[in-house]
Design a protein around this motif. Structure first.
Motif, PDB file in Angstrom:
ATOM      1  N   LYS A  20       0.817  -1.213   0.000  1.00 22.25           N
ATOM      2  CA  LYS A  20       0.000   0.000   0.000  1.00 22.25           C
ATOM      3  C   LYS A  20       0.851   1.264   0.000  1.00 22.25           C
ATOM      4  N   GLU A  21       2.051   1.172   0.567  1.00 19.35           N
ATOM      5  CA  GLU A  21       2.922   2.339   0.683  1.00 19.35           C
ATOM      6  C   GLU A  21       3.918   2.464  -0.465  1.00 19.35           C
ATOM      7  N   GLY A  22       3.750   1.663  -1.518  1.00 20.80           N
ATOM      8  CA  GLY A  22       4.612   1.799  -2.681  1.00 20.80           C
ATOM      9  C   GLY A  22       5.262   0.518  -3.150  1.00 20.80           C
ATOM     10  N   ASP A  23       5.111  -0.570  -2.407  1.00 18.33           N
ATOM     11  CA  ASP A  23       5.628  -1.880  -2.795  1.00 18.33           C
ATOM     12  C   ASP A  23       7.141  -1.860  -3.006  1.00 18.33           C
ATOM     13  N   TRP A  24       7.863  -1.474  -1.968  1.00 20.19           N
ATOM     14  CA  TRP A  24       9.329  -1.448  -2.026  1.00 20.19           C
ATOM     15  C   TRP A  24       9.875  -2.862  -2.109  1.00 20.19           C
ATOM     16  N   THR A  25      10.925  -3.044  -2.910  1.00 24.51           N
ATOM     17  CA  THR A  25      11.618  -4.325  -3.002  1.00 24.51           C
ATOM     18  C   THR A  25      13.110  -4.064  -3.112  1.00 24.51           C
ATOM     19  N   MET A  26      13.905  -4.840  -2.410  1.00 19.10           N
ATOM     20  CA  MET A  26      15.354  -4.688  -2.514  1.00 19.10           C
ATOM     21  C   MET A  26      15.839  -5.142  -3.884  1.00 19.10           C
ATOM     22  N   ALA A  27      16.519  -4.260  -4.589  1.00 20.57           N
ATOM     23  CA  ALA A  27      17.033  -4.558  -5.927  1.00 20.57           C
ATOM     24  C   ALA A  27      18.422  -5.179  -5.828  1.00 20.57           C
ATOM     25  N   PRO A  28      18.885  -5.825  -6.886  1.00 22.60           N
ATOM     26  CA  PRO A  28      20.260  -6.337  -6.879  1.00 22.60           C
ATOM     27  C   PRO A  28      21.257  -5.198  -6.707  1.00 22.60           C
ATOM     28  N   VAL A  29      22.395  -5.482  -6.132  1.00 23.76           N
ATOM     29  CA  VAL A  29      23.416  -4.462  -5.939  1.00 23.76           C
ATOM     30  C   VAL A  29      24.068  -4.109  -7.268  1.00 23.76           C
ATOM     31  N   ASP A  30      24.555  -2.895  -7.370  1.00 20.24           N
ATOM     32  CA  ASP A  30      25.328  -2.465  -8.541  1.00 20.24           C
ATOM     33  C   ASP A  30      26.744  -3.013  -8.377  1.00 20.24           C
TER      34      ASP A  30
END
Length: 504
Positions: free
Chosen positions: A144-154
């Motif tokens: 509900k607050e934006g659906d944050w997900t941890m992305a792969p590292v650069d």
């Protein structure tokens, strides 16, 4: 609701208090193998042995997840694998900002594990099942607050091994999120758990944003990693670094301004140099240590940190200073019961763990001064009057033995101060605190409704075990101002878990 008479009835016979509530249906659960799962781009991936179980937690609807996990357990998935999947699912799916609120699904994993460790065999799965349900609730809030997900590292930005530690420190000092995210990956890949903790615990205690949750996240994440395995550390430490750089909505960079949440740290960085060299050889003296209650009651952070320094230099043992801090946190809870004051206890629990875990002498001095300076900040009023924990008078329960414990938890719902005084009276007659602690945990299992119930109970019961008997008894008395009473409504999870296991 469990009233006193039914409380006693359910606890009758051998191991009466240990039998509070019918939770033995967890006892038959065996120890999970992971199935194959499709990897998705744009989302950090975990080790192949745990990724499928993490995905099961993420993708299964809340109303079915307990049944699915129970089925996996019946087929051989272990407790450790479930605990690892639970932590990693939270790390990947829930934004660690603010460090609290919905992120309690991650913060509470270690607390649930501690509750499991301290429970009879037949109860061990219940705190973990509760935490799984909490994760699903927090996951929905995150969506509900934006659906944050941890992305792969650069990967291109990850510094080489010989530069990783210093690059991470520089990024954290500069509050540089992108640089810290890349540097922590290099640091995690090259450093030992002890090296990592030495650095992270200082940043966890650096500022008072998020009312102590940063230090709590440092302690709880490292403690859980020690159980599930350090090969899972990289994504957890990425989440942790991101959380520690949370600015509380401030537009300015804390590295370039003088902001209130950062002032105690800057003051204590200066003061640690003045601590006597033989400070660890001080004498136990709780009566002198209790002088710390004065500035805690007055709400003065600078005075509390300064007095802690003076006590150490007068030869008071760090143990006595910490016991005074525990009692100060307990008194805050008694005077102003609620979310803010309970975090004085969970924060002090985290700092005490960190103090024992670190090896650097300056860091240990700093943690102790920071703990003292932060405690007055956990009050709503600049000063507050009320009950003094150090002079609380015992009240002898009418009943004896286990019935006295039932009487105490029945009183929690009617008059918490009376219940607190009866704790002192009961422990004066029956000095073993274990039955009281066991009953408290069972009531959390049956009646706990949020992460704070588990966080607080695990913290206060753990810390009380490390204290001298007199101070321990007063801390347990203060805990009655937040623990669950026997008359409170049962939660729905026990029934849901029983049904899930019956169908699996």
């Amino acid at each position: 609701m469990i009233h006193r008479r039914s409380f006693l009835k359910t606890t009758g016979g051998a191991g009466a208090l240990a039998a509070l509530g019918d939770l033995g249906f967890f006892a038959h659960l065996p120890a999970v193998s992971a199935a194959e799962a499709r990897m998705e781009p744009g989302k950090v991936q975990f080790h192949p042995d745990i990724e499928p179980l993490v995905r099961l937690l993420e993708d299964t609807p809340r109303e079915r997840v307990l049944e699915e996990v129970a089925a996996k357990i019946q087929k051989g998935v272990s407790y450790r694998e479930v605990l690892a999947a639970l932590l990693l699912a939270g790390v990947r799916d829930i934004q660690p900002r603010p460090v609290g609120f919905k992120f309690h699904a991650v913060l509470v994993v270690n607390s649930a594990h501690l509750a499991s460790l301290a429970s009879p065999d037949g109860d061990r799965w219940l705190p973990i099942f509760w935490a799984i349900d909490q994760f699903k609730s927090s996951q929905a809030a995150d969506v509900k607050e934006g659906d944050w997900t941890m992305a792969p590292v650069d990967e291109a930005a990850v510094p080489p091994s010989h530069r990783a530690r210093q690059a991470f420190i520089e990024a954290m000092d500069a509050w540089d999120e992108a640089a810290a995210d890349a540097a922590v990956v290099g640091f995690a890949r090259t450093a030992s758990a002890d090296e990592l903790f030495e650095v992270f615990c200082r940043y966890g205690a650096r500022d008072f944003r998020d009312i102590g949750h940063k230090a709590i996240y440092v302690a709880n994440s490292f403690r859980t990693l020690e159980v599930i395995g350090w090969h899972h550390a990289e994504p957890v430490l990425r989440s942790l670094a991101y959380a520690l750089l949370e600015r509380g909505g401030a537009e300015v960079n804390p590295a370039k301004d003088d902001l209130p949440p950062d002032r105690p740290f800057r003051e204590n960085i200066r003061l640690v140099k003045d601590v006597r060299k033989d400070w660890l050889a001080g004498r136990p003296d709780i009566h002198v240590g209790l002088e710390l209650l004065g500035p805690i009651r007055a709400g003065n952070a600078q005075d509390a940190g300064g007095l802690a320094l003076k006590l150490l230099n007068r030869g008071v043992a760090p143990r006595s200073v910490f016991e005074a801090l525990f009692l100060g946190a307990g008194e805050l809870l008694m005077r102003e019961p609620g979310i803010l004051s309970l975090h004085a206890m969970t924060f002090t629990n985290a700092m005490h763990y960190a103090w024992h875990r670190v090896h650097n002498d300056e860091t240990r001095r700093l943690l102790l001064l920071q703990n003292a300076a932060f405690l007055p900040l956990f009050r709503r009023k600049a000063q507050s009057e009320g009950t003094r924990l150090d002079t609380l008078e015992p009240l002898t329960p009418e009943a004896k033995g286990e019935e006295a414990i039932a009487e105490i938890f029945a009183d929690v719902g009617k008059d918490r101060l009376v219940a607190a005084r009866k704790v002192l009276g009961h422990l004066k007659q029956s000095p073993d605190p274990a039955p009281l602690a066991q009953a408290a945990r069972r009531l959390i299992f049956l009646k706990g409704t949020n992460s704070h119930d588990y966080k607080f109970s695990s913290a206060v019961l753990e810390d009380s075990e490390r204290m001298a008997p007199g101070e321990r008894d007063r801390l347990l008395a203060a805990s009655m101002f937040y623990l669950k009473g026997a008359g409170e409504k049962d939660n729905e999870l026990v029934g849901r878990a029983r049904a899930a296991l019956g169908r699996s």
